[in-house]
Motif scaffolding. Sequence first.
Motif, short mmCIF file in Angstrom:
data_model
loop_
_atom_site.label_atom_id
_atom_site.label_comp_id
_atom_site.label_asym_id
_atom_site.label_seq_id
_atom_site.Cartn_x
_atom_site.Cartn_y
_atom_site.Cartn_z
N THR A 1 -3.80 5.62 -9.90
CA THR A 1 -4.27 5.84 -8.53
C THR A 1 -5.43 4.92 -8.18
O THR A 1 -5.45 4.32 -7.11
N SER A 2 -6.39 4.80 -9.07
CA SER A 2 -7.57 3.98 -8.76
C SER A 2 -7.25 2.49 -8.73
O SER A 2 -7.74 1.75 -7.87
N TYR A 3 -6.39 2.05 -9.64
CA TYR A 3 -6.07 0.63 -9.70
C TYR A 3 -5.21 0.18 -8.53
O TYR A 3 -5.41 -0.87 -7.95
N TYR A 4 -4.24 1.03 -8.17
CA TYR A 4 -3.27 0.62 -7.16
C TYR A 4 -3.56 1.16 -5.76
O TYR A 4 -2.93 0.71 -4.80
N GLY A 5 -4.48 2.13 -5.64
CA GLY A 5 -4.72 2.76 -4.34
C GLY A 5 -5.13 1.79 -3.26
O GLY A 5 -4.39 1.55 -2.29
N THR A 6 -6.30 1.19 -3.40
CA THR A 6 -6.76 0.23 -2.40
C THR A 6 -6.05 -1.12 -2.53
O THR A 6 -6.06 -1.91 -1.58
N ALA A 7 -5.41 -1.37 -3.69
CA ALA A 7 -4.65 -2.61 -3.84
C ALA A 7 -3.51 -2.68 -2.83
O ALA A 7 -3.05 -3.77 -2.48
N ALA A 8 -3.07 -1.51 -2.34
CA ALA A 8 -1.99 -1.50 -1.34
C ALA A 8 -2.36 -2.29 -0.10
O ALA A 8 -1.50 -2.86 0.57
N PHE A 9 -3.64 -2.34 0.22
CA PHE A 9 -4.09 -3.03 1.42
C PHE A 9 -4.79 -4.36 1.10
O PHE A 9 -5.37 -4.99 1.98
N SER A 10 -4.73 -4.75 -0.18
CA SER A 10 -5.43 -5.98 -0.58
C SER A 10 -4.81 -7.21 0.06
O SER A 10 -5.52 -8.16 0.42
N GLY A 11 -3.47 -7.22 0.19
CA GLY A 11 -2.83 -8.36 0.84
C GLY A 11 -3.18 -8.45 2.31
O GLY A 11 -3.42 -9.54 2.85
N LEU A 12 -3.24 -7.30 2.99
CA LEU A 12 -3.64 -7.27 4.40
C LEU A 12 -5.08 -7.74 4.56
O LEU A 12 -5.39 -8.54 5.46
#
Length: 422
Positions: free
Chosen positions: A368-379
Motif C-alpha cells: 500500500t505505501s509503495y504503490y499508493g501515491t505511485a499511482a499518481f506519479s506519472g500524472l
Amino acid sequence: MSHTAQADTSTVPASDTQERNRTSISRPMIGVGFLLVVLSYMVNAMDRQVFPPLLPNIRAEYGFSLEQGGLLATNFTLGMALAGLPAGYLLDRFRRKTVLLVSIVIYSLGTMATPLATGFADMTLYRVVSGFGEGMQSAAIFAAIGAFFAHRRGLAFGIIGVGYSVGVFIAPLIGVRLMSAHGTWHSPFYLFGTAGLLIAAAALFLVKTGLTEHSVEKSASTSTFEHMPASAYNRNTIALAVHSVVSGVAIYGFLGLYPTYLITSLHYTAEQAALAMSLLGFGGMSAVLGGWLGDRVNQRGLLIGSMLAVSAISVCIYQTQAGVGTQCVFAFLMGAFGLGFVYPNTNSAMQRSVRPEQIGRASGLFVTSYYGTAAFSGLLFAALVDAFGWSRAGLLQVTALPLLGVLALLFVRPARFNNAVR
C-alpha cells in the motif's frame, strides 16, 4: 513428493491452516513451486511494463494528452495500493495459496481487457483492476516466501526480484516487436494475459501448501521478540512506509514516462527506447546481490546508499542529454539501484520490523505505501514536464524526492528488527 487429498481450507484461519498443512515437502517440489512463484511475478512485471513503451501509440490512437498518458502508465499502482492492506488482512486469516491464485487470475483478465477499452475511463478501470490483482499477488508472494525462507529472506526476495527484472527486460522488446509484426499494440496484452492464466493453472497443482503456508512461529520458536514493539504499526514500519511512499513516487514516475522522454525529448526510435527500458530491467537483476547484502550488512545503511545512488543517476539521465549507449548504461544503473536494491530491501526490512505472526500485515503495508501515491506519479511527472520541461521535472521528482526518503530512513532502528542479534 505427493500429497494426500485434503479438505478445502480456503476459508480456515491462517494459523489453523498452517498447522494442518505442515506436511513434508521435498526439495524438488520446493524448487518447482518457487520457480512458478518467480515466473508468476515475472508475468506480473511484463503486464506492468509493456504499457510504457507502447504509450506513444496508445496516445495516438485514443488522442490522450501527456497527462492522461502519464496517469494511465502508473495508475495500475492505485489498484495495487487498494489491494495491499486488505490482502494483508486476508493473508493473516486465509490460505496464502488461495490468495495467490485468485490474484493471478484477476490481473491477467485485467491485462487482457485493456485493448478492449473504448476511451480513457474504461482503460483506467482495466488498469486499476489489473493493479489490484498484482497488489494481491505481491503481498501473497512476499508473505509466503518471507515465512518459508525466514533466515534468508533478503536473498529469497532478491531472486524473486530477478524474476521481476526479467519481465521488465523482455516486456518492452516483445511488446514493440509484436506491435510492429501485427500492426497493433493489442497483441502483447492478450499474450501476457494468457501467460498469466496458464501459470495460475500450473500453480494450482505444482505449488504445494507446504511452501506457501509455512508457519514462521515454528521456524522462529527458539527466538524471543521482547525487544520489538507489540504493534505491527511501529516506529520502524512507519518510517519505512514513508520511505516507500517517496521511493514509489520517484521510481514509478520515472518508469512510467521514461520511454516517452527518450522518444519525445531525445528523439529515440521506439526500438531504441525499448532497448533502454530493457537495460533498466537487466539492471534490476542485481536484486540477488541486493537481497544477499541486505541479509548481511546494515540494511538501513544499504537503503540510504541506494537512494542516494538513484538521485545521482537521475541527474545523469535528465541533465546530460546522453546518446543511446550512455543512456542505456544510466538505465542499467537505475534498474540496479532502484529495482535491485531499494525494492527487495525495503520489503524485507518492513517484514523484519514486525513480529513473525504479523508478516501478512507488514507485506500489505509495504504494498500500500509503495504503490499508493505511485499511482499518481506519472500524472505528477507529466504536470511537472508541462510546467518546467523534462530536465527540471526530472530534477524535482527523481533527483530531489529520494532525498526525503533518506531522511525518513534515518528514523529506522535496525536494533529492533526481528533478526537483530541480541
